[in-house]
Write an enzyme that holds these catalytic residues in place. Structure first.
Site, PDB file in Angstrom:
ATOM      1  N   ASP A 181      39.478  45.282  35.439  1.00 31.49           N
ATOM      2  CA  ASP A 181      39.637  43.884  35.856  1.00 31.49           C
ATOM      3  C   ASP A 181      39.891  43.116  34.576  1.00 31.49           C
ATOM      4  O   ASP A 181      39.038  43.084  33.679  1.00 31.49           O
ATOM      5  CB  ASP A 181      38.337  43.441  36.542  1.00 31.49           C
ATOM      6  CG  ASP A 181      38.321  41.959  36.898  1.00 31.49           C
ATOM      7  OD1 ASP A 181      39.219  41.219  36.455  1.00 31.49           O
ATOM      8  OD2 ASP A 181      37.397  41.558  37.629  1.00 31.49           O
ATOM      9  N   ASP A 240      40.278  42.205  42.619  1.00 29.79           N
ATOM     10  CA  ASP A 240      40.717  41.692  41.309  1.00 29.79           C
ATOM     11  C   ASP A 240      40.906  42.798  40.258  1.00 29.79           C
ATOM     12  O   ASP A 240      41.052  42.502  39.071  1.00 29.79           O
ATOM     13  CB  ASP A 240      39.728  40.635  40.797  1.00 29.79           C
ATOM     14  CG  ASP A 240      38.316  41.169  40.642  1.00 29.79           C
ATOM     15  OD1 ASP A 240      38.094  42.369  40.880  1.00 29.79           O
ATOM     16  OD2 ASP A 240      37.430  40.374  40.267  1.00 29.79           O
ATOM     17  N   ASP A 241      40.902  44.074  40.679  1.00 34.39           N
ATOM     18  CA  ASP A 241      41.039  45.177  39.712  1.00 34.39           C
ATOM     19  C   ASP A 241      42.442  45.791  39.743  1.00 34.39           C
ATOM     20  O   ASP A 241      43.054  45.908  40.808  1.00 34.39           O
ATOM     21  CB  ASP A 241      40.005  46.259  40.037  1.00 34.39           C
ATOM     22  CG  ASP A 241      38.606  45.791  39.706  1.00 34.39           C
ATOM     23  OD1 ASP A 241      38.085  46.194  38.666  1.00 34.39           O
ATOM     24  OD2 ASP A 241      38.053  44.983  40.486  1.00 34.39           O
ATOM     25  N   GLN A 254      37.973  40.554  31.437  1.00 26.70           N
ATOM     26  CA  GLN A 254      36.593  40.788  31.918  1.00 26.70           C
ATOM     27  C   GLN A 254      36.046  42.176  31.564  1.00 26.70           C
ATOM     28  O   GLN A 254      34.917  42.305  31.124  1.00 26.70           O
ATOM     29  CB  GLN A 254      36.536  40.598  33.438  1.00 26.70           C
ATOM     30  CG  GLN A 254      35.155  40.818  34.019  1.00 26.70           C
ATOM     31  CD  GLN A 254      35.121  40.676  35.542  1.00 26.70           C
ATOM     32  OE1 GLN A 254      35.264  39.590  36.061  1.00 26.70           O
ATOM     33  NE2 GLN A 254      34.956  41.786  36.241  1.00 26.70           N
ATOM     34  N   ASP A 278      36.569  47.620  45.351  1.00 30.52           N
ATOM     35  CA  ASP A 278      36.216  46.400  44.616  1.00 30.52           C
ATOM     36  C   ASP A 278      34.891  45.872  45.142  1.00 30.52           C
ATOM     37  O   ASP A 278      34.545  46.088  46.302  1.00 30.52           O
ATOM     38  CB  ASP A 278      37.311  45.330  44.761  1.00 30.52           C
ATOM     39  CG  ASP A 278      37.066  44.151  43.817  1.00 30.52           C
ATOM     40  OD1 ASP A 278      36.529  44.391  42.713  1.00 30.52           O
ATOM     41  OD2 ASP A 278      37.410  42.998  44.169  1.00 30.52           O
ATOM     42  N   TYR A 299      25.195  41.263  33.033  1.00 27.66           N
ATOM     43  CA  TYR A 299      26.243  41.279  34.062  1.00 27.66           C
ATOM     44  C   TYR A 299      27.582  40.802  33.510  1.00 27.66           C
ATOM     45  O   TYR A 299      27.680  39.727  32.925  1.00 27.66           O
ATOM     46  CB  TYR A 299      25.838  40.369  35.225  1.00 27.66           C
ATOM     47  CG  TYR A 299      26.821  40.412  36.359  1.00 27.66           C
ATOM     48  CD1 TYR A 299      27.064  41.607  37.017  1.00 27.66           C
ATOM     49  CD2 TYR A 299      27.507  39.276  36.763  1.00 27.66           C
ATOM     50  CE1 TYR A 299      27.965  41.669  38.062  1.00 27.66           C
ATOM     51  CE2 TYR A 299      28.397  39.332  37.818  1.00 27.66           C
ATOM     52  CZ  TYR A 299      28.626  40.527  38.466  1.00 27.66           C
ATOM     53  OH  TYR A 299      29.505  40.574  39.497  1.00 27.66           O
ATOM     54  N   LYS A 329      31.202  43.875  38.503  1.00 28.83           N
ATOM     55  CA  LYS A 329      30.793  45.163  39.083  1.00 28.83           C
ATOM     56  C   LYS A 329      31.736  46.265  38.583  1.00 28.83           C
ATOM     57  O   LYS A 329      32.819  45.986  38.085  1.00 28.83           O
ATOM     58  CB  LYS A 329      30.848  45.071  40.614  1.00 28.83           C
ATOM     59  CG  LYS A 329      29.496  44.772  41.232  1.00 28.83           C
ATOM     60  CD  LYS A 329      28.541  45.973  41.112  1.00 28.83           C
ATOM     61  CE  LYS A 329      27.175  45.741  41.683  1.00 28.83           C
ATOM     62  NZ  LYS A 329      26.053  46.098  40.881  1.00 28.83           N
ATOM     63  N   ASP A 330      31.333  47.510  38.806  1.00 25.31           N
ATOM     64  CA  ASP A 330      32.097  48.635  38.257  1.00 25.31           C
ATOM     65  C   ASP A 330      33.396  48.871  39.006  1.00 25.31           C
ATOM     66  O   ASP A 330      34.371  49.311  38.446  1.00 25.31           O
ATOM     67  CB  ASP A 330      31.240  49.893  38.327  1.00 25.31           C
ATOM     68  CG  ASP A 330      29.836  49.578  37.916  1.00 25.31           C
ATOM     69  OD1 ASP A 330      29.640  49.342  36.731  1.00 25.31           O
ATOM     70  OD2 ASP A 330      28.951  49.516  38.794  1.00 25.31           O
ATOM     71  N   ASP A 331      33.361  48.606  40.340  1.00 21.64           N
ATOM     72  CA  ASP A 331      34.582  48.691  41.136  1.00 21.64           C
ATOM     73  C   ASP A 331      35.293  50.030  40.902  1.00 21.64           C
ATOM     74  O   ASP A 331      36.350  50.091  40.264  1.00 21.64           O
ATOM     75  CB  ASP A 331      35.478  47.479  40.833  1.00 21.64           C
ATOM     76  CG  ASP A 331      34.710  46.178  41.080  1.00 21.64           C
ATOM     77  OD1 ASP A 331      33.728  46.203  41.826  1.00 21.64           O
ATOM     78  OD2 ASP A 331      35.091  45.158  40.494  1.00 21.64           O
ATOM     79  N   LYS A 378      43.806  72.877  52.969  1.00 19.22           N
ATOM     80  CA  LYS A 378      43.565  74.281  52.563  1.00 19.22           C
ATOM     81  C   LYS A 378      42.087  74.517  52.205  1.00 19.22           C
ATOM     82  O   LYS A 378      41.262  74.417  53.074  1.00 19.22           O
ATOM     83  CB  LYS A 378      44.507  74.691  51.418  1.00 19.22           C
ATOM     84  CG  LYS A 378      45.972  74.606  51.809  1.00 19.22           C
ATOM     85  CD  LYS A 378      46.376  75.724  52.737  1.00 19.22           C
ATOM     86  CE  LYS A 378      47.838  75.608  53.130  1.00 19.22           C
ATOM     87  NZ  LYS A 378      48.179  76.400  54.317  1.00 19.22           N
TER      88      LYS A 378
HETATM   89  P1  13P Z   1      34.157  41.631  40.042  1.00 18.02           P
HETATM   90  O1  13P Z   1      33.190  42.661  39.526  1.00 18.02           O
HETATM   91  O2  13P Z   1      35.086  42.194  41.067  1.00 18.02           O
HETATM   92  O3  13P Z   1      34.851  40.955  38.921  1.00 18.02           O
HETATM   93  O4  13P Z   1      33.322  40.527  40.835  1.00 18.02           O
HETATM   94  C1  13P Z   1      32.383  39.806  40.131  1.00 18.02           C
HETATM   95  C2  13P Z   1      31.601  38.825  40.925  1.00 18.02           C
HETATM   96  O5  13P Z   1      30.606  38.360  40.435  1.00 18.02           O
HETATM   97  C3  13P Z   1      32.012  38.418  42.260  1.00 18.02           C
HETATM   98  O6  13P Z   1      31.155  37.419  42.784  1.00 18.02           O
HETATM   99 MG    MG Z   2      36.458  39.966  38.388  1.00 19.75          MG
HETATM  100 MG    MG Z   3      36.525  43.664  40.780  1.00 23.67          MG
END
Ligand code: 13P
Ligand code: MG
Ligand code: MG
Ligand code: 13P
Length: 376
Positions: free
Chosen positions: A11, A51-52, A93, A130, A230, A233-235, A244
């Protein structure tokens, strides 16, 4: 010569909050990756999920190749410049460390890679999520690779019936790759014991026990553990080979109909169901729900076919409605646990700081001494 599939994602900024990368970012990433063809990579495909940005590359250089990782790193660095120039939210980010040192692992971007001898027909799936963490794959992959309720192959195919080998990582160990290898069906209950806690124990990879071939790889990095606070998130992303000696594509998709609850969503701090959605989907209500996309490909002589959008089918409309209902149900209780995640998983330090202050104001109430009243 073996083929390598490398998926590297990040992201690096998005429009309107944490919803979607801009076209200009995607174009810049595509320019950089395209310039590496055909010398370094034989093919590629680029996606976004919420957003990734997700880059799938095909090449012959094996996993953890510094030139491949540098290529993706450069694409995200250039993309970040575009994001900054457009004033996008969260520009850069996931670029947590400034200098590249041979591999994106530990620097912010997520990655999963597998190397194999191409079968004459080589179908595989690319999963992209995401607003959640890599433990999102525990439940569906456990079911596809260990449970005959979802994988009829355990009854119908002698190869599949030999079972699968799971490598599981303890993602709370930030210094080491702490792993355990367990077999299904032999270690079924041990597997279940670990995988039920997707915040700690995460499937890293799965192999066929019939031939040792790699079946699954997952991006296991946890941004929370890299940055210490923070940053998003890792997404996660995952690659899965199908058919097979592996589950069929339908058996791999089947468990996603659960729309299971995962940690993530708004501020990375809530429990929400994961909704299977079509490719290039965006994010909406309460910065969620957590979403999963799946692209199906075949690869041959290092070249990708076009993809099939595996959740873009009328069947998944019902599951999307189910996920929305589950989401509304848990949202009704706002911040009361388990709607918000527990203390260990809280991505924002606000609550932790507040409780530190409040803790000082707590007092131990003195116990009253009870005196015996003698009855006359
Ligand atoms: P992302 O990890 O997708 O950037 O989202 C962050 C977030 O805080 C959404 O509320
Ligand atoms: Mg983001
Ligand atoms: Mg994201
Ligand atoms: P086909 O017989 O159409 O190849 O399908 C086999 C299969 O594995 C379906 O799950």
């Amino acid at each position: 010569m073996k083929t390598t599939l490398s998926v590297i994602k990040a992201d690096i900024g998005s429009i309107g909050g944490h919803e979607k990368p801009s076209k200009a970012i995607v174009n810049r990433i595509t320019e950089i990756i395209d310039s590496a063809k055909p010398l370094l990579i034989s093919d590629y495909s680029i996606f976004s999920v919420g957003d990734d940005n997700v880059i799938l590359m095909v090449h012959k250089n094996g996993v953890d190749n510094p030139s491949i990782h540098k290529l993706a790193w450069d694409a995200f660095t250039e993309g970040t410049k575009v994001a900054k120039s457009q004033g996008l939210y969260g520009a850069g980010q996931d670029m947590l460390i400034n200098s590249f040192s041979g591999n994106v692992k530990g620097l912010g971007p997520g990655s999963c890679e597998m190397e194999f001898e191409e079968r004459p027909n080589e179908p595989f799936l690319l999963f992209m999520c995401d607003k959640t963490n890599p433990g999102v794959f525990n439940l569906p992959f456990f079911r596809s690779f260990a449970d005959p309720f979802h994988n009829a192959g355990f009854l119908l195919s002698t190869e599949i019936a030999k079972g699968f080998e799971f490598t599981i990582m303890d993602v709370t160990d930030v210094k080491n790759d702490r792993i355990i290898v367990l077999n299904a069906p032999q270690d079924y209950y041990d597997l279940a014991t670990l995988l039920r806690d997707p915040e700690t124990y995460v499937i890293e990879s799965i192999r066929s026990r019939a031939n040792g071939d790699i079946a699954v790889v997952v991006s296991t990095s946890r941004l929370h553990n890299i940055a210490g606070t923070y940053t998003g998130k890792d997404d996660p992303v995952a690659l899965v080979r199908s058919q097979k000696s592996f589950p069929s594509t339908g058996e791999i998709l089947s468990p996603w109909a659960t729309a299971h609850f995962v940690a993530g969503d708004n501020r990375g701090s809530h429990h929400v169901p994961v909704m299977p959605v079509k490719l290039f989907s965006t994010i909406s209500f309460f910065d969620g729900p957590a979403i999963v996309q799946a692209a199906g490909f075949c690869v041959h002589d290092g070249k990708l076919t076009e993809y099939v959008d595996l959740f873009d089918h009328p069947f998944w409309r019902t599951i999307q409605d189910k996920a929305a209902r589950k989401f509304m149900d848990i949202r009704e209780q706002g911040f009361f646990n388990p709607a918000m995640v527990g203390m260990n998983e809280l991505e924002y330090t606000g609550v932790v700081e507040k409780i530190k202050v409040l803790n000082k104001k707590f007092k131990i109430r003195k116990k009253k001494k009870h005196t015996l009243i003698e009855s006359s």
